[in-house]
Design a protein around this motif. Sequence first.
Motif, PDB file in Angstrom:
ATOM      1  N   ASN A 107       0.823  -1.216   0.000  1.00  0.00           N
ATOM      2  CA  ASN A 107       0.000   0.000   0.000  1.00  0.00           C
ATOM      3  C   ASN A 107       0.853   1.260   0.000  1.00  0.00           C
ATOM      4  O   ASN A 107       0.550   2.241  -0.686  1.00  0.00           O
ATOM      5  CB  ASN A 107      -0.940   0.008   1.208  1.00  0.00           C
ATOM      6  CG  ASN A 107      -2.055  -1.009   1.083  1.00  0.00           C
ATOM      7  OD1 ASN A 107      -2.446  -1.368  -0.025  1.00  0.00           O
ATOM      8  ND2 ASN A 107      -2.548  -1.500   2.207  1.00  0.00           N
ATOM      9  N   GLU A 167       1.280   4.224  -2.802  1.00  0.00           N
ATOM     10  CA  GLU A 167       1.081   5.632  -2.455  1.00  0.00           C
ATOM     11  C   GLU A 167       2.275   6.469  -2.889  1.00  0.00           C
ATOM     12  O   GLU A 167       2.128   7.582  -3.412  1.00  0.00           O
ATOM     13  CB  GLU A 167       0.841   5.761  -0.943  1.00  0.00           C
ATOM     14  CG  GLU A 167       0.360   7.126  -0.517  1.00  0.00           C
ATOM     15  CD  GLU A 167      -0.047   7.171   0.943  1.00  0.00           C
ATOM     16  OE1 GLU A 167      -0.211   8.291   1.460  1.00  0.00           O
ATOM     17  OE2 GLU A 167      -0.194   6.102   1.572  1.00  0.00           O
ATOM     18  N   LYS A 200       2.464   9.754  -5.339  1.00  0.00           N
ATOM     19  CA  LYS A 200       2.679  11.062  -4.721  1.00  0.00           C
ATOM     20  C   LYS A 200       4.106  11.578  -4.832  1.00  0.00           C
ATOM     21  O   LYS A 200       4.389  12.709  -4.416  1.00  0.00           O
ATOM     22  CB  LYS A 200       2.295  11.004  -3.241  1.00  0.00           C
ATOM     23  CG  LYS A 200       0.814  10.770  -2.993  1.00  0.00           C
ATOM     24  CD  LYS A 200       0.507  10.786  -1.491  1.00  0.00           C
ATOM     25  CE  LYS A 200      -0.974  10.595  -1.223  1.00  0.00           C
ATOM     26  NZ  LYS A 200      -1.265  10.611   0.238  1.00  0.00           N
ATOM     27  N   ASP A 254       3.490   5.954   6.684  1.00  0.00           N
ATOM     28  CA  ASP A 254       2.762   7.095   6.145  1.00  0.00           C
ATOM     29  C   ASP A 254       3.751   8.067   5.532  1.00  0.00           C
ATOM     30  O   ASP A 254       4.948   8.070   5.891  1.00  0.00           O
ATOM     31  CB  ASP A 254       1.948   7.787   7.238  1.00  0.00           C
ATOM     32  CG  ASP A 254       0.825   8.650   6.668  1.00  0.00           C
ATOM     33  OD1 ASP A 254       0.512   8.497   5.473  1.00  0.00           O
ATOM     34  OD2 ASP A 254       0.262   9.465   7.422  1.00  0.00           O
TER      35      ASP A 254
END
Length: 603
Positions: free
Chosen positions: A148, A152, A156, A174
């Motif tokens: 995941n 991402e 980004k 994150d």
Amino acid sequence: MYKFKSEALDKEISVGGNKSILEVFNQEGRAIYAPCGGKGTCGKCKVKVSGKINPLSDEESKLLTSQEISNGIRLACKTHAEGDIEVQLIEDKLTNGAKGKLGSGIQYAADPLICRKTEKLTAPTLDSGETVIDMLRGVLGAVKLDLNIIREISQKIDYTEEGSFVVWDNKIIDMAFGKTDNQLYGIAVDIGTTTVVCYLMDLRQGRQVGVSSMQNPQVGYGADVISRIQYTIENPEGLEILRTRIIRGIDLLIREVCEKTAVHKQDIYMGVFVGNTTMAHLFWGFDCSSLSRLPFNAVTQDMIVENSQNIGISNMNKNGRVIFLPGIAGFVGADTVGAMIAAELVNYDENSLLVDLGTNGEIVLSTSRGRYACSTAAGPAFEGARIKYGMQAFPGAIDHGAVEEDLEYTTIGDQPPRGICGSGLIDIVSGLLEAGVISEDGKIAEPEELKSSKLAGRIMKSGRTKEILIVDESLENNQSRITLTQKDIRELQLAKGAIRAGIDILLKVSGLTVDNVDRLLLAGAFGNFVNRESALKIGLFPDFHPDKIIPLGNAAGEGAKKALCSRAVLKEIALHYAQTTKHIEISSHPDFEKAFMEGMYFR
């Protein structure tokens, strides 16, 4: 169907059948304190009801005073609607903030297992042949990434802006590019059988920035762990109901503390949780049936790590991690490990006795020969349950008392007396013992045996039963009578006997005597507020010098905070305590019965 209205629910609902008021509130996720789990034996789930309801039950006739009945007070577990009704809770908000107020000014280590790193990535060149992940590891080190996060990053990645990467245990969980606030917060949660406390910590600075607490939302299903275990066994959906209650309660506490501190939930990336073995099982949704029978083995006592989103906690970052500290064995769980962390039981040259005066009565003896731990069935008497006029430490609770020529007392918040909490119970029994109103074996004296006419006048007799008047009723002040019954004294003796038996057996197993113990550490809010001299007078503890008795406050919560703020505490010390502490099952010890019976005496 009938209309059911209560300010405590913030809405009007429809109910039908013979569903009790307690069941309705439990179904709506709003706890009413019911130590007996709704069996109608404790008399604590009092509510004020107006409207058409069922006739007064036999249990209510015995447990409610005539004044309460005339004022519309009923037991929630024995009352159901037979028409439209409105219900008012006696306690507007079931919150005891004593635990949350302890230890708030401590500075903690600032080396958590999680960190936020800010780096600018160099744009790739035609000749380098590096992947995006290669360049990322070039600046962050050999970090791990799951699918995941890789997806991402691929969407980004921005080489013109600095990237902010949150790394948990060497794994990116994150990321963001551009301007970020670089905040990093965590929560430490103590799931007590009675009270749940949530501490919000600034992980960059190692300091507490906020706290919220509430009564455990499972209290409507029983005050002790046995009642809740039994509920999960007897009801097919019981386990999921109790799991959902505690998850929603914790989520609410996180939201409350964020609102009070203006911290955004997206900046909370880590949580360390503690609780006894039963609370851990109910939190994770583990079947509790093995805890209901010998040998009382847990499904697991391992440290468990899970994504907050998978648990159902919505008021943290969706990629945040929740860690439940490891337990030891039996009913000695992560809360005891947390208390050991707070007590810093690392000095093998010092013999320390750590006692948590809660419903499970966990005890740890740390010696040069090793560490030993046990749990005792102390029951909830120290928290006011099973005491006729017992209550938790809410405003109006008698919290301290003394006996001179007559009985004197103080209440929390200097409010009119409404009941007796644990510290008040210890003080009052200690004073009455010294005055001869109560004997060493717990019996209430005959009035004519006392020299003090005022104390003699407090002994009330009804046939062969006796009770001691603590507060007289007053119609003028709308004050209900508060007494101490012979059964109340016996409940205290049972709790005290369990604690003393645990202490005595651990000392025997370790080969030590009381004289060899350097310090007695009291964990929990009750241990922080109990009068040490009173506790010694009734024999709650062996004959320690008062200066050796040290209150630690909410030690389980403090241990969770230390583990949250320090990777060494979390990954090394917590596991060391859990793996090297020997669990003693005191109920199977040959000296248990004798130690328990002797421990019941007030001496």
